[in-house]
Design an enzyme around this catalytic site. Structure first.
Site, PDB file in Angstrom:
ATOM      1  N   GLY A  83       2.323   2.411  10.678  1.00 14.98           N
ATOM      2  CA  GLY A  83       3.309   3.472  10.507  1.00 14.98           C
ATOM      3  C   GLY A  83       3.987   3.905  11.793  1.00 14.98           C
ATOM      4  O   GLY A  83       4.638   4.945  11.839  1.00 14.98           O
ATOM      5  N   LYS A  89       0.084   4.311  -0.357  1.00 15.15           N
ATOM      6  CA  LYS A  89      -0.549   5.525   0.201  1.00 15.15           C
ATOM      7  C   LYS A  89      -0.275   6.721  -0.725  1.00 15.15           C
ATOM      8  O   LYS A  89      -0.244   6.547  -1.934  1.00 15.15           O
ATOM      9  CB  LYS A  89      -0.068   5.763   1.635  1.00 15.15           C
ATOM     10  CG  LYS A  89      -0.181   4.492   2.483  1.00 15.15           C
ATOM     11  CD  LYS A  89       0.002   4.702   3.948  1.00 15.15           C
ATOM     12  CE  LYS A  89      -0.150   3.370   4.677  1.00 15.15           C
ATOM     13  NZ  LYS A  89      -0.118   3.489   6.117  1.00 15.15           N
ATOM     14  N   HIS A 112      -9.623   1.395   4.548  1.00 13.77           N
ATOM     15  CA  HIS A 112      -8.353   1.529   5.267  1.00 13.77           C
ATOM     16  C   HIS A 112      -8.573   2.476   6.440  1.00 13.77           C
ATOM     17  O   HIS A 112      -9.355   3.424   6.334  1.00 13.77           O
ATOM     18  CB  HIS A 112      -7.267   2.070   4.323  1.00 13.77           C
ATOM     19  CG  HIS A 112      -5.904   2.048   4.967  1.00 13.77           C
ATOM     20  ND1 HIS A 112      -5.501   3.017   5.854  1.00 13.77           N
ATOM     21  CD2 HIS A 112      -4.876   1.175   4.868  1.00 13.77           C
ATOM     22  CE1 HIS A 112      -4.275   2.729   6.272  1.00 13.77           C
ATOM     23  NE2 HIS A 112      -3.876   1.612   5.692  1.00 13.77           N
ATOM     24  N   ASN A 120       0.874  -1.179   0.000  1.00 16.75           N
ATOM     25  CA  ASN A 120       0.000   0.000   0.000  1.00 16.75           C
ATOM     26  C   ASN A 120       0.911   1.228   0.000  1.00 16.75           C
ATOM     27  O   ASN A 120       1.516   1.553   1.014  1.00 16.75           O
ATOM     28  CB  ASN A 120      -0.892  -0.037   1.253  1.00 16.75           C
ATOM     29  CG  ASN A 120      -1.707   1.229   1.421  1.00 16.75           C
ATOM     30  OD1 ASN A 120      -1.822   2.037   0.488  1.00 16.75           O
ATOM     31  ND2 ASN A 120      -2.278   1.419   2.601  1.00 16.75           N
ATOM     32  N   GLU A 136      -5.682  -4.690  10.548  1.00 18.82           N
ATOM     33  CA  GLU A 136      -4.651  -3.687  10.755  1.00 18.82           C
ATOM     34  C   GLU A 136      -4.962  -2.868  12.005  1.00 18.82           C
ATOM     35  O   GLU A 136      -5.764  -1.916  11.950  1.00 18.82           O
ATOM     36  CB  GLU A 136      -4.583  -2.732   9.563  1.00 18.82           C
ATOM     37  CG  GLU A 136      -4.217  -3.402   8.257  1.00 18.82           C
ATOM     38  CD  GLU A 136      -3.585  -2.393   7.296  1.00 18.82           C
ATOM     39  OE1 GLU A 136      -2.452  -2.633   6.869  1.00 18.82           O
ATOM     40  OE2 GLU A 136      -4.212  -1.370   7.002  1.00 18.82           O
ATOM     41  N   GLU A 162      -6.951   4.864   7.538  1.00 15.48           N
ATOM     42  CA  GLU A 162      -6.724   6.289   7.232  1.00 15.48           C
ATOM     43  C   GLU A 162      -7.959   6.889   6.547  1.00 15.48           C
ATOM     44  O   GLU A 162      -8.268   8.058   6.717  1.00 15.48           O
ATOM     45  CB  GLU A 162      -5.442   6.444   6.395  1.00 15.48           C
ATOM     46  CG  GLU A 162      -4.204   6.272   7.270  1.00 15.48           C
ATOM     47  CD  GLU A 162      -2.977   5.704   6.586  1.00 15.48           C
ATOM     48  OE1 GLU A 162      -2.896   5.722   5.355  1.00 15.48           O
ATOM     49  OE2 GLU A 162      -2.091   5.216   7.318  1.00 15.48           O
ATOM     50  N   SER A 167       3.186  -1.983  10.467  1.00 18.61           N
ATOM     51  CA  SER A 167       4.628  -2.023  10.728  1.00 18.61           C
ATOM     52  C   SER A 167       5.274  -3.369  10.399  1.00 18.61           C
ATOM     53  O   SER A 167       6.162  -3.839  11.111  1.00 18.61           O
ATOM     54  CB  SER A 167       4.928  -1.608  12.177  1.00 18.61           C
ATOM     55  OG  SER A 167       4.536  -0.260  12.384  1.00 18.61           O
TER      56      SER A 167
HETATM   57  P1  PGA Z   1       2.742   0.360   7.588  1.00 16.95           P
HETATM   58  O1  PGA Z   1       1.298   0.586   6.933  1.00 16.95           O
HETATM   59  O2  PGA Z   1       3.292  -0.937   7.042  1.00 16.95           O
HETATM   60  O3  PGA Z   1       3.552   1.546   7.141  1.00 16.95           O
HETATM   61  O4  PGA Z   1       2.539   0.307   9.062  1.00 16.95           O
HETATM   62  C1  PGA Z   1       0.394  -0.473   6.747  1.00 16.95           C
HETATM   63  C2  PGA Z   1      -0.877   0.017   6.134  1.00 16.95           C
HETATM   64  O5  PGA Z   1      -1.324   1.127   6.444  1.00 16.95           O
HETATM   65  O6  PGA Z   1      -1.510  -0.683   5.307  1.00 16.95           O
END
Ligand code: PGA
Length: 260
Positions: free
Chosen positions: A173, A11, A95, A9, A167, A97, A213
Site C-alpha cells: 500500500g 481488505k 497477512h 485482496n 509480501e 496487517e 504495490s
Molecule cells: P497492495 O496490497 O497491492 O495495496 O500493496 C497488497 C496486499 O496487502 O496484499
C-alpha cells in the site's frame, strides 16, 4: 508448469452493492480465469454474494482471515464452518496487517493453518519483512522463520495444498514495490526451504506469489521471474479495469487461452 495466479485482496473495502457492481463487470470479460487462476479475498459480508455472482465463471474466492476453532465464545470472529458454507476454496492466513495490527503471532498463524487444512481449505500464507529488518540484513531470517512455522506439523499432502505470498511489509500500500530481482530472490529462498522441509515435488508445484504495490505497469517483470507464480494485489484489485489490466499485462498473448 505452474499456473499463474492473480489474487485480489480487497481488505476492508466494498459494500455488497460495490461487490455486485465490480463482479457484474469483471466476470463478463471473455477469457477470464481460463488458463490462469483468479481468486478474490473479499470482506466476510461480500462472501455471501460470490457464488451467485460468479456462477460458472472459473474464479475462486476465500476469506481474508479465519479463527482456528469451529465455534465458541470468540466475539467478532468467524469460523471455518461458516466459511465452508459460503463456498470458500482458499483462506488468506497471516497477512501482515493481521500480524502487525492485530497481533497475530507465528503460533496463531500456525493454528489457523492447521484449521484450514482440517476443513479442506487451501491456505495462502503471507510472509514478509519490515523495512528495518530489510535494512538490517534480517529479511531472510524473518521470512524463513515464518515459512518454517507455517510448514511445521504439516503432512506433505497438506503442504501440497498450500501457497505462500511473499509480501514485504514496506511495499504494501505504499507504492514502493520490491524490485523484481529482490522479489525473485526471496521467492526462490522460500521455495528452497519448502524443498528442504517437505520435498522437491511439493516445492516444484507450490504457488509462490509476490505482493506489495503490484500495478498494471510493474506486474510483467515479476511474472517473468522463475520463482514468482502470481501476485497478491490489494489496491489495484479494487477496480475491475486495473485488475484485468494486471492479468492481461502479465499474460500477454496467453490471456484467455485455455491450458491443456
Ligand atoms: P497492495 O496490497 O497491492 O495495496 O500493496 C497488497 C496486499 O496487502 O496484499
Amino acid at each position: 508448469m505452474r499456473e499463474k495466479i492473480f489474487a485480489g485482496n480487497w481488505k476492508m473495502n466494498k459494500t455488497l452493492a460495490e461487490t455486485e457492481a465490480f463482479l457484474q463487470e469483471f466476470v463478463n470479460y471473455p477469457g477470464i480465469g481460463r488458463g490462469h487462476q483468479v481468486l478474490f479475498f473479499p470482506p466476510f459480508t461480500a462472501l455471501v454474494l460470490m457464488k451467485e455472482l460468479i456462477g460458472s465463471v472459473p474464479i475462486q474466492w476465500g476469506s481474508q482471515n479465519m479463527h482456528s476453532k469451529d465455534s465458541g465464545a470468540f466475539t467478532g470472529e468467524i469460523s471455518p464452518l461458516m466459511l465452508a458454507e459460503l463456498g470458500c476454496s482458499h483462506v488468506l492466513i497471516g497477512h501482515s496487517e493481521r500480524r502487525e495490527i492485530f497481533g497475530e503471532s507465528d503460533a496463531m498463524v500456525a493454528e489457523k493453518i492447521a484449521a484450514a487444512h482440517k476443513h479442506g481449505f487451501k491456505p495462502m500464507v503471507c510472509v514478509g519483512e519490515t523495512l528495518e529488518e530489510r535494512k538490517g540484513g534480517q529479511a531472510d531470517v524473518k521470512v524463513l522463520r515464518q515459512v518454517d512455522s507455517a510448514l511445521a506439523d504439516l503432512t506433505a499432502e497438506q503442504a501440497a495444498r498450500q501457497s505462500f505470498a511473499y509480501e514485504p511489509i514496506w511495499a504494501i500500500g505504499t507504492g514502493l514495490n520490491a524490485s523484481s530481482g529482490d522479489a525473485q530472490t526471496m521467492c526462490a529462498l522460500i521455495r528452497k526451504r519448502v524443498t528442504e522441509k517437505v520435498s522437491e515435488d511439493v516445492s516444484a508445484a507450490m504457488p509462490i506469489l509476490y505482493g506489495g504495490s503490484v500495478k498494471p505497469g510493474n506486474i510483467a517483470e515479476y511474472l517473468q521471474q522463475p520463482d514468482i507464480d502470481g501476485a497478491l494485489v490489494g489496491g489495484a484489485s479494487l477496480k475491475p479495469d486495473s485488475f484485468l489490466e494486471i492479468i492481461k499485462n502479465a499474460l500477454g498473448d496467453l490471456f484467455g487461452q485455455v491450458a491443456n
